[in-house]
Scaffold this active site. Structure first.
Site, mmCIF file in Angstrom:
data_model
loop_
_atom_site.group_PDB
_atom_site.id
_atom_site.type_symbol
_atom_site.label_atom_id
_atom_site.label_comp_id
_atom_site.label_asym_id
_atom_site.label_seq_id
_atom_site.Cartn_x
_atom_site.Cartn_y
_atom_site.Cartn_z
ATOM 1 N N GLY A 12 0.824 -1.222 0.000
ATOM 2 C CA GLY A 12 0.000 0.000 0.000
ATOM 3 C C GLY A 12 0.848 1.258 0.000
ATOM 4 N N ALA A 14 1.724 3.269 -2.661
ATOM 5 C CA ALA A 14 1.581 4.219 -3.773
ATOM 6 C C ALA A 14 1.545 5.648 -3.250
ATOM 7 C CB ALA A 14 0.305 3.914 -4.550
ATOM 8 N N CYS A 63 -0.011 -5.378 -6.237
ATOM 9 C CA CYS A 63 -0.364 -6.451 -5.294
ATOM 10 C C CYS A 63 -1.609 -6.086 -4.507
ATOM 11 C CB CYS A 63 0.792 -6.727 -4.329
ATOM 12 S SG CYS A 63 0.326 -7.856 -2.993
ATOM 13 N N TYR A 155 -13.094 -0.721 11.600
ATOM 14 C CA TYR A 155 -11.717 -0.203 11.550
ATOM 15 C C TYR A 155 -11.014 -0.467 12.881
ATOM 16 C CZ TYR A 155 -7.726 2.851 10.860
ATOM 17 O OH TYR A 155 -6.440 3.330 10.751
ATOM 18 N N LYS A 159 -7.812 -3.158 13.620
ATOM 19 C CA LYS A 159 -6.504 -2.745 14.145
ATOM 20 C C LYS A 159 -6.198 -3.454 15.462
ATOM 21 C CE LYS A 159 -5.341 -0.044 10.757
ATOM 22 N NZ LYS A 159 -4.233 -0.415 9.853
HETATM 23 N N1 LIG Z 1 -4.091 8.341 8.156
HETATM 24 C C1 LIG Z 1 -4.323 8.082 9.434
HETATM 25 O O1 LIG Z 1 -4.867 8.919 10.181
HETATM 26 C C2 LIG Z 1 -3.884 6.774 10.005
HETATM 27 C C3 LIG Z 1 -3.554 5.695 9.204
HETATM 28 N N2 LIG Z 1 -3.202 4.499 9.788
HETATM 29 C C4 LIG Z 1 -2.864 3.344 8.963
HETATM 30 O O2 LIG Z 1 -1.758 3.651 8.140
HETATM 31 C C5 LIG Z 1 -1.817 2.867 6.941
HETATM 32 C C6 LIG Z 1 -1.641 3.780 5.743
HETATM 33 O O3 LIG Z 1 -2.700 4.711 5.728
HETATM 34 P P1 LIG Z 1 -2.659 6.070 4.920
HETATM 35 O O4 LIG Z 1 -1.334 6.280 4.314
HETATM 36 O O5 LIG Z 1 -3.206 7.117 5.797
HETATM 37 O O6 LIG Z 1 -3.774 5.790 3.834
HETATM 38 P P2 LIG Z 1 -3.718 5.803 2.229
HETATM 39 O O7 LIG Z 1 -5.050 5.493 1.741
HETATM 40 O O8 LIG Z 1 -3.043 7.042 1.765
HETATM 41 O O9 LIG Z 1 -2.741 4.566 1.926
HETATM 42 C C7 LIG Z 1 -3.177 3.249 1.989
HETATM 43 C C8 LIG Z 1 -2.797 2.548 0.706
HETATM 44 O O10 LIG Z 1 -3.216 1.201 0.801
HETATM 45 C C9 LIG Z 1 -3.662 0.824 -0.487
HETATM 46 N N3 LIG Z 1 -4.525 -0.339 -0.458
HETATM 47 C C10 LIG Z 1 -5.836 -0.389 -0.157
HETATM 48 N N4 LIG Z 1 -6.309 -1.639 -0.314
HETATM 49 C C11 LIG Z 1 -5.281 -2.391 -0.712
HETATM 50 C C12 LIG Z 1 -5.130 -3.766 -1.034
HETATM 51 N N5 LIG Z 1 -6.164 -4.617 -0.994
HETATM 52 N N6 LIG Z 1 -3.908 -4.214 -1.399
HETATM 53 C C13 LIG Z 1 -2.883 -3.370 -1.474
HETATM 54 N N7 LIG Z 1 -2.955 -2.062 -1.201
HETATM 55 C C14 LIG Z 1 -4.136 -1.587 -0.813
HETATM 56 C C15 LIG Z 1 -4.381 2.047 -1.012
HETATM 57 O O11 LIG Z 1 -4.548 1.995 -2.414
HETATM 58 C C16 LIG Z 1 -3.477 3.151 -0.540
HETATM 59 O O12 LIG Z 1 -2.510 3.487 -1.506
HETATM 60 C C17 LIG Z 1 -3.167 2.154 6.977
HETATM 61 O O13 LIG Z 1 -2.979 0.829 7.421
HETATM 62 C C18 LIG Z 1 -3.962 2.952 8.005
HETATM 63 O O14 LIG Z 1 -4.944 2.213 8.634
HETATM 64 C C19 LIG Z 1 -3.107 4.367 11.147
HETATM 65 C C20 LIG Z 1 -3.400 5.412 11.964
HETATM 66 C C21 LIG Z 1 -3.824 6.686 11.463
HETATM 67 C C1 LIG Z 2 -7.526 7.262 19.157
HETATM 68 C C2 LIG Z 2 -7.936 6.809 17.775
HETATM 69 C C3 LIG Z 2 -6.820 7.059 16.805
HETATM 70 C C4 LIG Z 2 -7.215 6.589 15.438
HETATM 71 C C5 LIG Z 2 -6.103 6.773 14.479
HETATM 72 C C6 LIG Z 2 -6.515 6.258 13.136
HETATM 73 O O1 LIG Z 2 -6.195 5.129 12.788
HETATM 74 C C7 LIG Z 2 -7.321 7.136 12.338
HETATM 75 C C8 LIG Z 2 -7.697 6.827 11.138
HETATM 76 C C9 LIG Z 2 -8.671 7.673 10.434
HETATM 77 C C10 LIG Z 2 -8.119 8.331 9.187
HETATM 78 O O2 LIG Z 2 -7.444 9.507 9.455
HETATM 79 C C11 LIG Z 2 -9.346 8.625 8.370
HETATM 80 C C12 LIG Z 2 -10.335 7.592 8.827
HETATM 81 O O3 LIG Z 2 -11.369 7.341 8.297
HETATM 82 C C13 LIG Z 2 -9.782 6.792 9.950
HETATM 83 C C14 LIG Z 2 -10.753 6.318 10.991
HETATM 84 C C15 LIG Z 2 -11.507 7.427 11.642
HETATM 85 C C16 LIG Z 2 -12.360 6.945 12.768
HETATM 86 C C17 LIG Z 2 -13.176 8.100 13.269
HETATM 87 C C18 LIG Z 2 -14.294 7.587 14.079
HETATM 88 C C19 LIG Z 2 -14.531 8.483 15.245
HETATM 89 C C20 LIG Z 2 -14.646 7.653 16.483
HETATM 90 O O4 LIG Z 2 -15.315 6.618 16.463
HETATM 91 O O5 LIG Z 2 -14.068 8.060 17.516
#
Ligand SMILES: NC(=O)C1=CN([C@@H]2O[C@H](COP(=O)(O)OP(=O)(O)OC[C@H]3O[C@@H](n4cnc5c(N)ncnc54)[C@H](O)[C@@H]3O)[C@@H](O)[C@H]2O)C=CC1
Ligand SMILES: CCCCCC(=O)/C=C/[C@H]1[C@H](O)CC(=O)[C@@H]1CCCCCCC(=O)O
Length: 306
Positions: A12, A14, A63, A155, A159
């Site tokens: 993931g 990209a 992938c 979600y 996690k």
């Molecule tokens: N952005 C946030 O606030 C937070 C993000 N995360 C985690 O960080 C990781 C990256 O998230 P971000 O960079 O924010 O999101 P993003 O959406 O920018 O990056 C995620 C990437 O995963 C790819 N993806 C989705 N389904 C897929 C599949 N089946 N196979 C391969 N690739 C796939 C998407 O195309 C995308 O490029 C995720 O696991 C997310 O849950 C954790 C905490 C907070």
């Molecule tokens: C303390 C919680 C931290 C969560 C960090 C995280 O993984 C956030 C991911 C969000 C991303 O920025 C955009 C989203 O859709 C993700 C989930 C947002 C959940 C919000 C729901 C509000 C709640 O239930 O508290």
């Protein structure tokens, strides 16, 4: 930390966090496969990085992490292209609950399980190339806390599963027999491209965290990746990343927590032999009583010895 030609796979990658980690690998002399279901975005990121760090250092392979075959060929292709075994897998691919609950669980949990088992298979000493290696699972603080509504629950559940998987695979026995370490990064809200897409959710999150100053920049997650890469010992751990404070490792707990509450229930049974359940408020009394007991015991010891 120098990665001197080490081979990495980041799923993931990209865009967002994954792309940030991939760039950091290249900056530190490693080689990396960028992989994603988004071909166009993935190829554009790969082109940009290839221009900066060299075409021999970075490649793109499509992938879908939910597909075992797709993951296996990502691994084999990577080793073929770079001519060396993969030493680190960063399981970063993830979606949020708006993708739908089944997809959310499939990608965030099942996809990571496929990645973790494949890593043990290919890097481990018993079946794989035997050199061992590392897996870094990108989880979230959401894995430790409760969400505030049913819609976002998949979600949070996915996690929590990743954190549990990390603790269970990242054990001493697996490290000894396979030479593979498994850790997780658990961050709070992070300022990635995706974060900015959904205005309504963004506003809600910004209100919850108290403004953009409390959002994590991707660079902090990259720092966490560096911390895990340079610490040669940690295993089965979750490194927590929150805005404006140092990172910290979540206690592994193992069985202590269960033992603590089971002791509480045993004590409770003496007080109420016929009770079927120890209610939350009983637990709160036990917890406060325990703290008081500790406090008094420490004070007494202090008086005796000093
Ligand atoms: N952005 C946030 O606030 C937070 C993000 N995360 C985690 O960080 C990781 C990256 O998230 P971000 O960079 O924010 O999101 P993003 O959406 O920018 O990056 C995620 C990437 O995963 C790819 N993806 C989705 N389904 C897929 C599949 N089946 N196979 C391969 N690739 C796939 C998407 O195309 C995308 O490029 C995720 O696991 C997310 O849950 C954790 C905490 C907070
Ligand atoms: C303390 C919680 C931290 C969560 C960090 C995280 O993984 C956030 C991911 C969000 C991303 O920025 C955009 C989203 O859709 C993700 C989930 C947002 C959940 C919000 C729901 C509000 C709640 O239930 O508290």
């Amino acid at each position: 930390m120098s990665f001197s030609n080490k081979v990495f796979i980041v799923t993931g990658s990209a865009r967002g966090v994954g792309a940030g980690i991939a760039e950091n690998i290249l900056q530190n002399g490693g080689r990396v496969t960028i992989s994603d279901v988004l071909n166009e975005v993935g190829l554009a990121t790969t082109d940009r990085l290839a221009k900066l760090y060299g075409t021999e250092k970075v490649t793109f392979i499509h992938c879908d992490v939910t597909n075992q075959q797709s993951f296996e060929s990502l691994w084999s292709e990577t080793e073929k292209i770079f001519g060396s075994p993969v030493q680190v897998l960063v399981n970063n691919a993830g979606v949020f609950h708006n993708a739908g609950w089944e997809k959310c669980i499939d990608i965030n949990l099942k996809g990571l399980m496929i990645g973790n088992y494949l890593a043990l298979d290919r890097m481990g000493k018993t079946k794989g190339h035997g050199l061992g290696g590392q897996v870094i699972n990108v989880a979230s603080l959401a894995g430790f806390v409760a969400g505030s509504d049913a819609i976002s629950s998949p979600y949070f559940a996915s996690k929590a599963g990743v954190i549990s998987l990390t603790k269970s695979i990242g054990n001493d026995l697996t490290l000894r027999t396979e030479g593979v370490r498994v850790n997780a990064i658990c961050m709070g809200y992070t300022d990635t491209g995706l974060f900015n897409k959904n205005k309504q959710l963004n506003d809600q999150i910004l209100e919850e965290v108290g403004g953009t100053k409390n959002l994590l920049p991707v660079s902090r997650i990259v720092d966490a990746f560096q911390v895990l890469m340079s610490n040669g010992k940690v295993n089965g751990r979750s490194l927590c990343v929150m805005a404006n404070i140092p990172m910290w490792y979540y206690p592994r707990h193992d069985r202590q927590e269960i033992i603590f509450w089971a002791c509480g229930a045993k004590l409770f049974k003496r007080l109420r032999p016929n009770a079927m359940v120890m209610e939350p408020w009983h637990q709160a009394v036990f917890f406060i009583g325990f703290q008081l007991f500790l406090f008094i015991a420490l004070q007494t010891l202090w008086r005796i010895f000093f």
